[in-house]
Write a protein that holds these residues in place. Structure first.
Motif, PDB file in Angstrom:
ATOM      1  N   HIS A 274       0.853  -1.188   0.000  1.00 44.70           N
ATOM      2  CA  HIS A 274       0.000   0.000   0.000  1.00 44.70           C
ATOM      3  C   HIS A 274       0.891   1.242   0.000  1.00 44.70           C
ATOM      4  N   PHE A 277      -0.231   4.543   1.892  1.00 43.96           N
ATOM      5  CA  PHE A 277      -0.172   4.349   3.343  1.00 43.96           C
ATOM      6  C   PHE A 277       1.250   4.558   3.856  1.00 43.96           C
ATOM      7  N   THR A 281       3.009   7.659   6.159  1.00 41.64           N
ATOM      8  CA  THR A 281       3.770   7.366   7.375  1.00 41.64           C
ATOM      9  C   THR A 281       5.134   8.047   7.355  1.00 41.64           C
ATOM     10  N   THR A 320       3.253  -2.717  10.050  1.00 38.61           N
ATOM     11  CA  THR A 320       2.813  -2.760   8.651  1.00 38.61           C
ATOM     12  C   THR A 320       3.786  -3.566   7.803  1.00 38.61           C
TER      13      THR A 320
END
Length: 392
Positions: A274, A277, A281, A320
């Protein structure tokens, strides 16, 4: 209730909390003790960096040994090494701390791999990200009160420090020997008998495996920033009006805990990459580092804002990437390759002290944290993947 919150796993999370409580105290005590001994930032960085630099080298071997002997047997053995390291802090000087940090590094390599592999193997795929997030959450809970406690211990003298280190060693050992790790339904494929002898060949996978390479780069660079914060915030805070290292580290850790608990179901657990995403971050990480840098001029509001933003970035990034790799890495070597990935995080934190220490010596803490912000910006660019080739 999610299996990630089952009683056997909750006991493991509590063990994680006990184990990492010592480090939350030592991260403050060691820089202050180094300054008291007249050590330069470079020396302090080397001593702090010895911990995770050692951990980095032992991670892949830890993954192999756990795959061969099982996480519980390895866990109980390594807690003895951890106890020796903590007791060593109580009667040695600055370079004795260096040896103790290396022993802690060996212990942490095996401890964290045993716990994380045990959690991954005992949970179904849809709960992996929650299990990893909760492991990370409990590893950061000590950071909420540890820095403030460390300042009290520092003012309380050597006897207080000795009592706390011995107490943590004993309680962690008791908790570890009473812990249980459920045998997972999904086990890695049969291990090659010569795998341990050929351990160094797996380092090539850091470049050959595109999934491992990309995740390792993100973790390495981000961890350099995290390491620079951990090592030098206790010293930088003294230069700031209204700055307090204990409050900064407490805010950072509390944010990590809060964000990992509230966002644990939002962490992708579908085995897909992703990019947006990850870019978001890394943007948070860059803003956090720049806020800390600017605080020398802008004041404590930027200093503490940087702590909160840094905590959010930490809360999101590690679970993640770890969860993503647990899907895309080949099962036959997954434990060892995960060890390599986590080793990159260790190396980054270590380099945050070793590399950024000389930068701070020759310039300033503010300039050093500005360099950290620029590293975050480069990772925003690196995260962009127009062709989305890393989606399974």
């Amino acid at each position: 209730m999610s299996r990630a919150m089952s009683w056997p796993l909750l006991r493991l999370y509590l063990l994680v909390l006990l184990y990492f409580s010592a480090n939350s105290i030592l991260n403050v005590i060691i820089p202050l003790q180094g300054e008291a001994f007249g050590a330069a930032n470079t020396t302090v960085g080397l001593i702090m960096g010895a911990y995770l630099f050692t951990t980095m080298f032992f991670r892949p071997w830890a993954g192999h040994m756990i795959q061969k002997h099982g996480p519980l047997k390895v866990l109980r053995t390594i807690l003895i090494v951890n106890g020796v390291a903590l007791i060593l802090y109580t009667f040695t000087g600055l370079w004795g701390y260096f040896i103790a940090r290396m022993l802690q590094g060996v212990s942490t390599a095996f401890f964290s791999m045993a716990l994380q592999i045990g959690i991954i193997d005992s949970l179904p795929e849809e709960d992996r990200s929650q299990g990893i997030s909760l492991y990370s959450l409990f590893s950061y809970i000590p950071g909420i009160i540890g820095p403030i406690l460390a300042l009290g211990i520092w003012h309380g003298g050597k006897d207080s420090f000795t009592a706390v280190m011995i107490g943590i060693a004993v309680f962690t050992g008791v908790a570890g020997y009473s812990a249980k790790i459920e045998k997972g339904k999904e086990q890695p494929a049969e291990t090659n008998a010569n795998q341990g002898a050929n351990m160094f060949k797996f380092f090539g996978e850091l470049v050959k495996n595109p999934f491992l390479f990309k995740c390792s780069v993100f973790m390495l660079v981000a961890s350099i920033v995290f390491g620079a914060v951990t090592t030098f915030i206790p010293l930088y805070a003294k230069e700031l009006q209204g700055g307090n290292a204990g409050v900064f580290l407490m805010l950072q850790a509390a944010t990590v805990v809060f964000a990992r608990f509230t966002l644990r179901k939002k962490i992708p657990s579908d085995g897909k990459w992703h990019p947006i995403f990850i870019m978001g971050t890394m943007l948070i990480l860059a803003i956090a580092a720049q806020s800390v840098s600017f605080s020398i001029t802008g004041g404590a509001i930027f200093f503490y804002s940087g702590a909160v933003l840094m905590g959010i970035a930490q809360a999101i990034l590690y679970p993640t990437l770890t969860t993503y790799l647990s899907f895309v890495l080949p099962k036959v070597n997954r434990n060892i390759l995960l060890g390599l990935f986590i080793a990159m995080a260790d190396l980054g934190v270590s380099l945050g002290g070793v590399i950024m220490g000389p930068v701070a010596d020759f310039s300033s803490y503010s300039f050093m944290y500005m360099i950290c912000a620029l590293l975050g910006v480069t990772m925003i660019i690196f995260a962009y993947d127009r062709r989305n080739i890393f989606v399974r």
